[in-house]
Write an enzyme that holds these catalytic residues in place. Structure first.
Site, PDB file in Angstrom:
ATOM      1  N   THR A  71       0.818  -1.212   0.000  1.00  0.00           N
ATOM      2  CA  THR A  71       0.000   0.000   0.000  1.00  0.00           C
ATOM      3  C   THR A  71       0.853   1.264   0.000  1.00  0.00           C
ATOM      4  O   THR A  71       0.490   2.276  -0.599  1.00  0.00           O
ATOM      5  CB  THR A  71      -0.891  -0.002   1.262  1.00  0.00           C
ATOM      6  OG1 THR A  71      -1.716  -1.163   1.200  1.00  0.00           O
ATOM      7  CG2 THR A  71      -1.759   1.222   1.366  1.00  0.00           C
ATOM      8  N   ASP A 117       1.733  -6.620  -4.192  1.00  0.00           N
ATOM      9  CA  ASP A 117       0.985  -6.674  -2.945  1.00  0.00           C
ATOM     10  C   ASP A 117       1.661  -7.794  -2.153  1.00  0.00           C
ATOM     11  O   ASP A 117       1.996  -8.843  -2.710  1.00  0.00           O
ATOM     12  CB  ASP A 117      -0.481  -7.036  -3.254  1.00  0.00           C
ATOM     13  CG  ASP A 117      -1.342  -7.059  -2.009  1.00  0.00           C
ATOM     14  OD1 ASP A 117      -2.233  -6.216  -1.915  1.00  0.00           O
ATOM     15  OD2 ASP A 117      -1.133  -7.931  -1.132  1.00  0.00           O
TER      16      ASP A 117
HETATM   17  N1  ASP Z   1      -2.339  -5.758   0.951  1.00  0.00           N
HETATM   18  C1  ASP Z   1      -1.279  -4.827   1.247  1.00  0.00           C
HETATM   19  C2  ASP Z   1       0.028  -5.582   1.241  1.00  0.00           C
HETATM   20  O1  ASP Z   1       0.348  -6.238   2.164  1.00  0.00           O
HETATM   21  C3  ASP Z   1      -1.526  -4.181   2.564  1.00  0.00           C
HETATM   22  C4  ASP Z   1      -0.469  -3.185   2.977  1.00  0.00           C
HETATM   23  O2  ASP Z   1       0.476  -2.866   2.279  1.00  0.00           O
HETATM   24  O3  ASP Z   1      -0.591  -2.675   4.077  1.00  0.00           O
HETATM   25  O4  ASP Z   1       0.729  -5.494   0.265  1.00  0.00           O
END
Ligand code: ASP
Length: 352
Positions: A28, A71
């Site tokens: 993210t 991700d």
């Molecule tokens: N789904 C994302 C990831 O782990 C969540 C984040 O970055 O906080 O890549």
């Protein structure tokens, strides 16, 4: 794995005080909206505009970005290998490393990297964000700025935090002791069995007694993983078929039994016999508790003594994330006996 590499001097015209490499893997943190309103990975060459406070840190920063940021649910041992190799190859030229990673599997990657780099004597600080850097209320800016500050912090000219850590929401945690515990609020990580290494407030307060001493000897890189591992999470009512299915998975060499409380499991005859038969076939069974705090003590209750009697190995106070990555690395380096002999011994501060 392909990367792009850019250099940013945040100190000019003054002289840089530290050299830090940022390894951007995805998550993210680096998401931003393009003109059409679509989320795309952030362009790191614009970091000084997004983070003007960087200028006050006087750093020479090299950013290595995965060409295809992921991700972190898509992170695999191939990515761990790539991150480990980037750190190893650039180790002598840098004062430390900040790894930007999705929060979902950050604790697995931080654990893996801690085992991959014996003799690490420089900081490797993982961080990320719950909201993309492009969002006004994002936690990305504070997390990155403080991670960079911690990475370049020195005591008597030596790195203050010479170990693999996660910095998130004002707390610095040992990477192989951390767990993601929260998906909506900013306090995403905790370390139930090890003290916080530093707290960031007006000042950064380091808990020097809890930080690992710098290792001596040349850095090594272990970058092979054997994923022939599985997890059997217990629950009241678990069926013999379910237990047998996990223990008889084709090719599996080690199974983590995620037990209750201080390492307890059913004493039903079928259950104990299934586990005993698996051990006799050569499987490694490791007892890791479902509790985020406390430790496995086989023999404290009748419901765990039987596990010790048949040869289940105690995972002590290890996290699931550290246990699985440690098993994968040990199985790639050693045979079953070599792995069995090392799994219960701390390699990088992951267990007491
Ligand atoms: N789904 C994302 C990831 O782990 C969540 C984040 O970055 O906080 O890549």
């Amino acid at each position: 794995m392909k990367y792009t590499r850019i250099s940013i001097n945040t100190a000019t015209p003054a002289e840089a005080r530290s050299r830090v490499m940022i390894i951007y893997t995805g998550g993210t943190f680096g998401m931003t909206y393009n003109e059409s309103g679509v989320l795309i990975p952030f362009d790191f060459s614009l970091i000084k505009e997004q983070l003007p406070a960087l200028r006050n840190l006087f750093l020479e920063i090299t950013v290595v970005s995965f060409t295809n940021p992921v991700d972190s649910s898509n992170i695999s041992p191939e990515h761990w290998k790539a991150i480990g190799e980037i750190i190893f190859d650039n180790y002598d030229l840098q004062d430390g490393f900040v790894v930007l990673h999705g929060t979902d599997t950050m604790a697995f990657t931080a654990s893996a990297i801690s085992f991959m780099l014996p003799n690490l004597a420089k900081p490797v600080i993982f961080t990320g964000a719950q909201l993309p850097i492009s969002q006004p209320r994002s936690d990305a800016r504070e997390n990155l700025i403080t991670a960079l500050e911690i990475t370049s912090a020195k005591l008597n000219d030596k790195p203050l935090v010479p170990e693999v850590c996660i910095y998130f929401d004002y707390q610095l945690l040992r990477g192989n002791r951390a767990k993601k515990v929260e998906s909506m609020h900013f306090d995403a990580f905790e370390s139930g069995n090890y003290p916080v290494l530093a707290k960031a407030g007006v000042k950064i307060d380091y808990n020097l007694a809890a930080i690992a001493p710098a290792a001596a000897g040349p850095l090594r890189l272990l970058s092979k993983f054997d994923a022939s591992v599985s997890i059997l999470k217990l629950f009241p009512g678990i069926s013999p078929q379910m237990v047998e299915a996990v223990l008889n998975t084709n090719g599996v060499k080690a199974v983590i039994i995620e037990t209750f409380g201080s390492g307890n499991a059913p004493t039903a005859r079928w259950f104990v016999e299934s586990l005993g038969a698996a051990i006799n076939r050569g499987l490694i069974l490791l007892n890791v508790s479902q509790c985020p705090g406390g430790m496995v003590e086989q023999g404290r209750y009748e419901t765990s003594k039987v596990l010790a009697d048949i040869g289940v190995i105690s995972g002590g106070d290890i996290t699931l994330e550290a246990a699985i990555t440690k098993l994968m690395l040990l199985l790639a380096e050693y045979d079953i006996e070599g792995t069995r002999a090392r799994i219960g011994v701390s390699l990088a501060g992951e267990m007491a």
